[in-house]
Enzyme design. Structure first.
Site, PDB file in Angstrom:
ATOM      1  N   ASN A  91       0.807  -1.237   0.000  1.00 50.79           N
ATOM      2  CA  ASN A  91       0.000   0.000   0.000  1.00 50.79           C
ATOM      3  C   ASN A  91       0.839   1.287   0.000  1.00 50.79           C
ATOM      4  OD1 ASN A  91       0.782  -0.035   2.669  1.00 50.79           O
ATOM      5  ND2 ASN A  91      -1.283  -0.091   3.522  1.00 50.79           N
TER       6      ASN A  91
ATOM      7  N   GLU B 105       7.516   8.068  16.295  1.00 53.99           N
ATOM      8  CA  GLU B 105       8.099   7.660  15.003  1.00 53.99           C
ATOM      9  C   GLU B 105       9.143   8.669  14.515  1.00 53.99           C
ATOM     10  OE1 GLU B 105       4.600   7.022  12.582  1.00 53.99           O
ATOM     11  OE2 GLU B 105       3.965   5.335  13.830  1.00 53.99           O
TER      12      GLU B 105
HETATM   13  P1  DAT Z   1      -1.928   1.837   8.468  1.00 53.81           P
HETATM   14  O1  DAT Z   1      -0.684   1.664   7.637  1.00 53.81           O
HETATM   15  O2  DAT Z   1      -3.097   2.311   7.638  1.00 53.81           O
HETATM   16  O3  DAT Z   1      -1.712   2.679   9.704  1.00 53.81           O
HETATM   17  P2  DAT Z   1      -1.820  -0.477  10.207  1.00 53.81           P
HETATM   18  O4  DAT Z   1      -0.954   0.353  11.102  1.00 53.81           O
HETATM   19  O5  DAT Z   1      -2.994  -1.155  10.828  1.00 53.81           O
HETATM   20  O6  DAT Z   1      -2.355   0.384   8.970  1.00 53.81           O
HETATM   21  O7  DAT Z   1      -0.933  -1.604   9.509  1.00 53.81           O
HETATM   22  C1  DAT Z   1       0.382  -1.320   9.102  1.00 53.81           C
HETATM   23  C2  DAT Z   1       0.629  -1.957   7.767  1.00 53.81           C
HETATM   24  O8  DAT Z   1       0.507  -3.372   7.883  1.00 53.81           O
HETATM   25  C3  DAT Z   1      -0.382  -1.567   6.687  1.00 53.81           C
HETATM   26  O9  DAT Z   1      -0.067  -0.348   6.058  1.00 53.81           O
HETATM   27  C4  DAT Z   1      -0.291  -2.728   5.761  1.00 53.81           C
HETATM   28  C5  DAT Z   1      -0.066  -3.903   6.695  1.00 53.81           C
HETATM   29  N1  DAT Z   1      -1.343  -4.557   7.024  1.00 53.81           N
HETATM   30  C6  DAT Z   1      -2.303  -4.096   7.855  1.00 53.81           C
HETATM   31  N2  DAT Z   1      -3.344  -4.921   7.909  1.00 53.81           N
HETATM   32  C7  DAT Z   1      -3.015  -5.963   7.098  1.00 53.81           C
HETATM   33  C8  DAT Z   1      -3.664  -7.161   6.715  1.00 53.81           C
HETATM   34  N3  DAT Z   1      -4.868  -7.493   7.200  1.00 53.81           N
HETATM   35  N4  DAT Z   1      -3.030  -7.988   5.846  1.00 53.81           N
HETATM   36  C9  DAT Z   1      -1.797  -7.677   5.354  1.00 53.81           C
HETATM   37  N5  DAT Z   1      -1.123  -6.554   5.678  1.00 53.81           N
HETATM   38  C10 DAT Z   1      -1.733  -5.713   6.525  1.00 53.81           C
END
Ligand code: DAT
Ligand code: MG
Length: 151
Positions: A114, A128
């Site tokens: 992403n 961070e």
């Molecule tokens: P964000 O990046 O929107 O803050 P997060 O902190 O919950 O989201 O997760 C960090 C990263 O981990 C995210 O950008 C992509 C990966 N990720 C999150 N949920 C996932 C999932 N269900 N399957 C695979 N990768 C995931």
């Protein structure tokens, strides 16, 4: 006046795909100010700290591999409400749920690729920024531009 700061990171796929400029452009067009930028080679230690909340998630090993697959570009952006608004500019975690017009909505498809990261709270942003820029950042505020953006 001390303006809010957030940590925005272009992930390895975003760097490889040449999307750093596009992501910078979105934040600049909005009116936010870039106060620090650096390309980093990642390593397990810093990623474990960066994603400390996600260590128990089943997707964590995959996330780690992805984040280790190439350099990232870390940035600190400054401006009013930049943490929350920065996340809106990025879009939803899952690109397919992200509205067109957002960065993830416009440039990617799968959650595992992403392309960008944005701090989820002011507290996370502070943590961070200290993690990725341990020597501190130069804090400066724009002079003329400030009055064109803010009332
Ligand atoms: P964000 O990046 O929107 O803050 P997060 O902190 O919950 O989201 O997760 C960090 C990263 O981990 C995210 O950008 C992509 C990966 N990720 C999150 N949920 C996932 C999932 N269900 N399957 C695979 N990768 C995931
Ligand atoms: Mg997050």
């Amino acid at each position: 006046m001390s303006l809010e700061k957030t940590y925005i990171m272009v992930k390895p796929d975003g760097v490889e795909r040449g999307l750093v400029g596009e992501i910078i452009k979105r934040f600049e067009n909005k009116g936010y100010q870039l106060v620090a930028i650096q390309q980093f080679e990642t390593n397990k230690d810093i990623l474990n700290q960066h994603y400390e909340d996600l260590k128990e998630k089943p997707f964590f090993p995959k996330l780690l591999n992805y984040m280790l697959s190439g350099p990232v570009v870390g940035m600190v952006w400054q401006g009013k409400d930049v943490v929350k608004t920065g996340r809106k500019l990025l879009g939803e975690t899952d690109p397919l749920k992200s509205a067109p017009g957002t960065i993830r909505g416009d440039f990617c498809i799968d959650v595992g690729h992403n392309i960008c990261h944005g701090s989820d709270s002011v507290k996370s942003a502070e943590r961070e920024i200290c993690l990725w820029f341990p020597n501190g950042i130069v804090t400066w505020e724009r002079k003329c531009m400030h009055d064109l953006i803010y009332e």
